[in-house]
Design a protein around this motif. Structure first.
Motif, mmCIF file in Angstrom:
data_model
loop_
_atom_site.group_PDB
_atom_site.id
_atom_site.type_symbol
_atom_site.label_atom_id
_atom_site.label_comp_id
_atom_site.label_asym_id
_atom_site.label_seq_id
_atom_site.Cartn_x
_atom_site.Cartn_y
_atom_site.Cartn_z
ATOM 1 N N UNK A 1 -38.666 19.625 38.428
ATOM 2 C CA UNK A 1 -37.811 18.438 38.409
ATOM 3 C C UNK A 1 -37.772 17.861 36.998
ATOM 4 N N UNK A 2 -36.781 18.305 36.224
ATOM 5 C CA UNK A 2 -36.649 17.907 34.827
ATOM 6 C C UNK A 2 -35.300 17.237 34.597
ATOM 7 N N UNK A 3 -35.221 16.293 33.643
ATOM 8 C CA UNK A 3 -33.930 15.718 33.290
ATOM 9 C C UNK A 3 -33.079 16.694 32.487
ATOM 10 N N UNK A 4 -31.789 16.459 32.477
ATOM 11 C CA UNK A 4 -30.792 17.200 31.695
ATOM 12 C C UNK A 4 -30.560 18.609 32.234
ATOM 13 N N UNK A 5 -31.573 19.430 32.207
ATOM 14 C CA UNK A 5 -31.474 20.783 32.770
ATOM 15 C C UNK A 5 -32.704 21.003 33.647
ATOM 16 N N UNK B 1 -33.679 26.419 33.815
ATOM 17 C CA UNK B 1 -34.436 26.955 32.673
ATOM 18 C C UNK B 1 -34.937 28.355 33.010
ATOM 19 N N UNK B 2 -35.495 28.500 34.199
ATOM 20 C CA UNK B 2 -36.031 29.782 34.634
ATOM 21 C C UNK B 2 -34.928 30.842 34.672
ATOM 22 N N UNK B 3 -33.765 30.460 35.175
ATOM 23 C CA UNK B 3 -32.647 31.403 35.256
ATOM 24 C C UNK B 3 -32.209 31.850 33.861
ATOM 25 N N UNK B 4 -32.139 30.898 32.915
ATOM 26 C CA UNK B 4 -31.733 31.224 31.542
ATOM 27 C C UNK B 4 -32.745 32.146 30.867
ATOM 28 N N UNK B 5 -34.027 31.836 31.014
ATOM 29 C CA UNK B 5 -35.017 32.632 30.269
ATOM 30 C C UNK B 5 -35.174 34.026 30.862
ATOM 31 N N UNK C 1 -45.404 24.004 27.489
ATOM 32 C CA UNK C 1 -45.603 23.128 28.644
ATOM 33 C C UNK C 1 -44.345 22.274 28.789
ATOM 34 N N UNK C 2 -43.565 22.513 29.845
ATOM 35 C CA UNK C 2 -42.293 21.821 30.053
ATOM 36 C C UNK C 2 -42.498 20.787 31.150
ATOM 37 N N UNK C 3 -42.598 19.514 30.760
ATOM 38 C CA UNK C 3 -42.971 18.443 31.697
ATOM 39 C C UNK C 3 -42.456 17.117 31.163
ATOM 40 N N UNK C 4 -41.766 16.345 32.016
ATOM 41 C CA UNK C 4 -41.213 15.070 31.577
ATOM 42 C C UNK C 4 -42.104 13.876 31.927
ATOM 43 N N UNK D 1 -40.057 17.966 26.753
ATOM 44 C CA UNK D 1 -39.961 16.858 27.723
ATOM 45 C C UNK D 1 -38.799 17.007 28.706
ATOM 46 N N UNK D 2 -37.940 17.979 28.510
ATOM 47 C CA UNK D 2 -36.858 18.229 29.457
ATOM 48 C C UNK D 2 -36.414 19.678 29.327
ATOM 49 N N UNK D 3 -35.531 20.106 30.238
ATOM 50 C CA UNK D 3 -35.121 21.499 30.251
ATOM 51 C C UNK D 3 -34.345 21.924 29.023
ATOM 52 N N UNK D 4 -33.522 21.024 28.492
ATOM 53 C CA UNK D 4 -32.736 21.369 27.306
ATOM 54 C C UNK D 4 -33.637 21.578 26.097
ATOM 55 N N UNK D 5 -34.643 20.722 25.943
ATOM 56 C CA UNK D 5 -35.579 20.873 24.832
ATOM 57 C C UNK D 5 -36.351 22.188 24.956
#
Length: 309
Positions: free
Chosen positions: A68-72, A77-81, A8-11, A36-40
């Motif tokens: 809408x996440x901080x850092x990334x 994130x979706x593009x990377x995964x 669950x990716x949510x800030x 809590x953020x895209x990098x994590x």
């Protein structure tokens, strides 16, 4: 390999509490990992930083991803995964408060499976899981989100037309055509329908994505000149999806060479938009046969990709 963890990716801490409380009230027994953020999130998925000792061969069974996440950002994130073979097929439900249609279209083009607007309600998550082909079953003290139910090929019986000699294993075919050209849609429906195939249609990318999420066609025919985003982006999103490789893709373009260079995917067949319908129908048959008949298994039986109905 996927496990039964939900990432669950949510800030927003209030959204985290609300969703976890809904899971608990509904006896969802899955382990939920919160980033809590895209990098994590990327650190968890790819075994970096605080998660350097994690076995990255075991990936989540489902990712709930805020945009809408901080850092990334969630889109990054979706593009990377989707670009990594370890995570390219993990189901992703995008969660967002955005009402911008371009955010939805961009999410789908990057390989999101389902798009859910906030505030999130538990039935929406349950429905999304069902649409993704995941199922709910008793495990231990509660319900657990597991993987796709085994499926068998759907073979036409009864009143359906008899498949011609040499027809693909799954027949009649489910075909999706997406183009703003209403006349082309009608002519393709008339031609392929007369051959016994089922044809669905969309006039823009939004409806094409909706049909791709609710059905699993054998063949998609996409016009590059869609009114909202390019058809090439629809095809890219399809190819990034968990079952994209089992769907034959045909892209209609005005400039075939330019689109081929831009798409750079030999598995996608690019044709001139002025193609003769007979040639298009022949290609539908050819690519569907190639994608649905796979090499023999150990017992010598033909193997086919899974279908969801």
């Amino acid at each position: 390999m996927r496990c039964e963890v939900i990432l669950f990716v949510e800030d927003n801490p209030d959204d985290v509490k609300q969703t976890l409380r809904a899971f608990e009230r509904n006896n969802i027994g899955n382990e939920v990992v919160v980033a809590r953020d895209g990098e994590e999130a990327l650190d968890y998925l790819f075994g970096r930083g605080a998660h350097a000792d994690r076995d990255t061969d075991l990936q989540p069974g489902l990712i709930l991803l805020d945009l809408k996440l901080p850092r990334i950002s969630g889109l990054e994130v979706l593009e990377h995964l989707r670009a990594d073979p370890r995570t390219e097929h993990v189901p992703v439900v995008v969660l967002t408060s955005s009402t911008e249609e371009r955010d939805m279209l961009r999410s789908y083009s990057l390989g999101a499976n389902i798009y859910v607007r906030k505030p999130i309600h538990f039935p929406e998550i349950l429905n999304a899981a069902r649409q993704l082909g995941l199922y709910w079953t008793l495990l231990g003290s509660g319900l657990a989100l597991l993987h796709r139910e085994p499926t068998t090929p759907v073979i036409a019986l009864g009143a359906e037309p008899e498949p011609p000699e040499g027809a693909p294993l799954l027949w009649p075919l489910e075909v999706l055509i997406a183009t703003p050209d209403a006349d082309l849609i009608q002519r393709v429906r008339d031609l392929l329908g007369a051959q016994g195939h089922r044809v669905r249609h969309a006039s823009d990318a939004r409806n094409a994505f909706a049909l791709l999420m609710s059905t699993l066609p054998n063949v998609v025919i996409v016009d590059d000149a869609l009114p909202d985003i390019r058809g090439a982006e629809v095809v890219r999103g399809l190819r990034r999806s968990p079952h994209g490789e089992s769907i034959a893709a045909i892209l209609l373009a005005g400039d075939v060479e330019a689109v081929c260079r831009d798409l750079a995917d030999d598995a996608v067949h690019v044709l001139s938009r002025a193609v003769q319908l007979g040639e298009l129908a022949a290609l539908v048959r050819e690519v569907s046969s190639a994608s649905l008949w796979l090499p023999d298994n150990a017992e010598g039986d033909p193997v086919s990709p899974p279908r969801i109905d």
